[in-house]
Design a protein around this motif. Structure first.
Motif, mmCIF file in Angstrom:
data_model
loop_
_atom_site.group_PDB
_atom_site.id
_atom_site.type_symbol
_atom_site.label_atom_id
_atom_site.label_comp_id
_atom_site.label_asym_id
_atom_site.label_seq_id
_atom_site.Cartn_x
_atom_site.Cartn_y
_atom_site.Cartn_z
ATOM 1 N N LEU A 141 0.530 2.241 1.098
ATOM 2 C CA LEU A 141 1.949 1.876 1.214
ATOM 3 C C LEU A 141 2.666 2.017 -0.118
ATOM 4 C CD1 LEU A 141 1.686 -1.264 3.551
ATOM 5 C CD2 LEU A 141 2.634 0.982 4.136
ATOM 6 N N THR A 142 1.993 1.661 -1.201
ATOM 7 C CA THR A 142 2.602 1.796 -2.530
ATOM 8 C C THR A 142 2.855 3.262 -2.865
ATOM 9 O OG1 THR A 142 1.472 -0.223 -3.279
ATOM 10 C CG2 THR A 142 2.338 1.241 -4.972
ATOM 11 N N ILE B 200 6.775 -1.846 -2.489
ATOM 12 C CA ILE B 200 6.662 -1.387 -1.100
ATOM 13 C C ILE B 200 7.964 -1.615 -0.344
ATOM 14 C CG2 ILE B 200 5.506 -1.830 1.098
ATOM 15 C CD1 ILE B 200 2.955 -2.432 -0.569
#
Length: 486
Positions: free
Chosen positions: A270-271, A194
């Motif tokens: 988010l990843t 991230i």
């Protein structure tokens, strides 16, 4: 064996082990709130987030829509888990779907769940994650090869399963601590991804995200994309499998769910944004190990951290499933729906050793002939049949037993939506792209009736089952246990 013979054998066995006959052998409540959150987070974050992003993107063809799919998967998982939280606090027994279906619809649906989950669903989940562990762990040793040898992957995965099995047979407390450590470690690996992705965004790598909704979008394959995404979210119901070993389940079960699943959803989104920021479409669509491709491009020589992080993550995933899955067949065995041996626990370790060994043995067998894609299709199709049935059980019990104590009560529209989603996820693949896996799944589930009626309903005794059970009981040093009282 008759009940009297069985009791006599158990009493004699306790004497042989130096146990007092009035000792109470049962599972201990050793899983804390933090341990419960780690079981949920650690089971969910296994192999899916490192593989499924490619499958989701391939099916929808749009980065923006793929992020929406991931968000929808998180919402579905949250609603499913909140429904299970009501069921788990109303019926505080281990085994999740099994006691819920048994309470609402009777022994046949409950047995069919145990039959399907214990032979295929849960062991295949362990097998899938074990295969991903093997692939990522040994990939650095074959950096000069186009492909990692399949035999090496399967052997490494089997070794992982064996090690985790030994730990879980030895101590649930050690397994819980290990789960916490590996959950923190895997979150660290995802944190690196991230942070690197956010750095890429800050450096101007925003082309994919700027045009995310302008790409070609395939509406007809959204259901398949949901399958791939929900595979990454699988594990949202894992804590319900060990309710009897959870401290203060009426409070900690819903609390762990409400903390764990929204957190995982945020991490997943988010990843994915990090992947999309750093990699161009050909790199994304052409990579099976998208996390490794990401690490190689953005981290350079430090890219080795990613396959190690994935191996840690998947090891924790195998451990999480090995903690929870055997409790299904263990709980069923106490009700006479599976062999008596599987309801026994180690006298010294107080762990359901036979059930753990059975689950892991089947998991290793399933890793030998199958590949990831076929296992995911089979797993998702059959599992959502039972998720939907459990949500229907929640609605049925609301109508049938309205005054039953419900320490946690979910809004009625939540289980209704879970039933609707489950019907869609079961029907969609059959209508959109009929395949042999789905027919095989339905036939396999129905075959459970061939065992239920003679062995459970009519109680026909299998020849030599008594002496075999007695022998294995002495070898494994296990005795029957009493049901945990909440």
């Amino acid at each position: 064996m008759s009940n009297d013979d069985k009791k006599e054998t158990d009493d004699l066995f306790k004497e042989d082990l130096g146990e007092q006959q009035n000792d109470k052998v049962e599972l201990k409540r050793e899983v804390t709130l933090l341990g419960g959150i780690s079981v949920i987070v650690g089971s969910m974050i296994g192999s899916g987030i490192f593989i499924s992003p490619v499958g989701v993107l391939k099916n929808v063809g749009s980065i923006g829509v793929s992020l929406v799919v991931w968000l929808c998967c998180g919402i579905i998982a949250t609603m499913g888990s909140l429904t299970y939280a009501e069921l788990g606090t109303m019926i505080p027994k281990s085994g999740a779907e099994y006691p819920y279906l048994l309470e609402a619809f009777g022994p046949i649906p409950a047995f069919l769940f145990v039959w399907t989950s214990s032979i295929v669903l849960k062991p295949s989940a362990v097998g899938i994650i074990g295969l991903v562990f093997g692939e990522y762990l040994i990939r650095p040793f074959f950096s000069d090869c186009d492909e990692v040898p399949v035999t090496a992957i399967k052997m490494t995965g089997a070794c992982c399963i064996c090690l985790v099995t030994f730990i879980n047979c030895h101590s649930i407390k050690i397994a819980q601590k290990l789960q916490i450590v590996f959950t923190v470690a895997k979150l660290g690996a995802l944190g690196i991804i991230i942070i690197a992705g956010m750095y890429a965004l800050g450096a101007g790598f925003t082309d994919n995200l700027q045009n995310s909704f302008k790409m070609e979008f395939e509406l007809t394959t959204v259901g398949t994309a949901l399958y791939q995404g929900l595979w990454a979210f699988d594990g949202w119901n894992q804590l319900n499998y060990i309710t009897e070993e959870l401290q203060n389940p009426y409070v900690n079960l819903p609390r762990a769910i409400m903390i764990g699943i929204p957190f995982v959803t945020a991490v997943y989104i988010l990843t994915n944004m990090a992947y999309y920021a750093a990699l161009v479409m050909p790199e994304l669509l052409g990579s099976r190990a998208v996390a490794v491709t990401f690490g190689t491009k953005l981290l350079g020589v430090m890219g080795l951290i990613i396959p190690i992080g994935v191996a840690i993550s998947t090891f924790g995933g195998v451990n999480g499933y090995t903690i929870t899955a055997p409790r299904i067949i263990y709980t069923a065995a106490r009700n006479g729906h599976t062999p008596d041996l599987l309801a026994m626990v180690s006298v010294k370790r107080l762990t359901p050793t036979p059930a753990i060994l059975f689950n892991s043995f089947v998991a290793i067998l399933l890793t030998l002939p199958n590949d990831f894609d076929s296992l995911v299709n089979y797993f998702s199709f059959a599992m959502w049949m039972f998720h939907g049935s459990s949500a229907a059980a929640c609605l049925y019990l609301r109508w049938k037993r309205p005054d039953a104590p419900r320490p946690y009560k979910v809004p009625i529209f939540v289980p209704v939506l879970v039933v609707i989603f489950a019907i869609f996820l079961v029907v969609y693949p059959i209508v959109s792209k009929p395949a042999f896996e789905y027919l095989y799944a339905a036939l396999f589930i129905a075959c459970g009736l061939l065992f239920y009626f003679p062995l459970i309903h009519y109680k026909i005794k299998v020849p030599f089952s008594g002496p075999v059970t007695c022998f294995l009981q002495k070898v494994l040093m296990v005795v029957p246990t009493q049901e945990k009282q909440s």
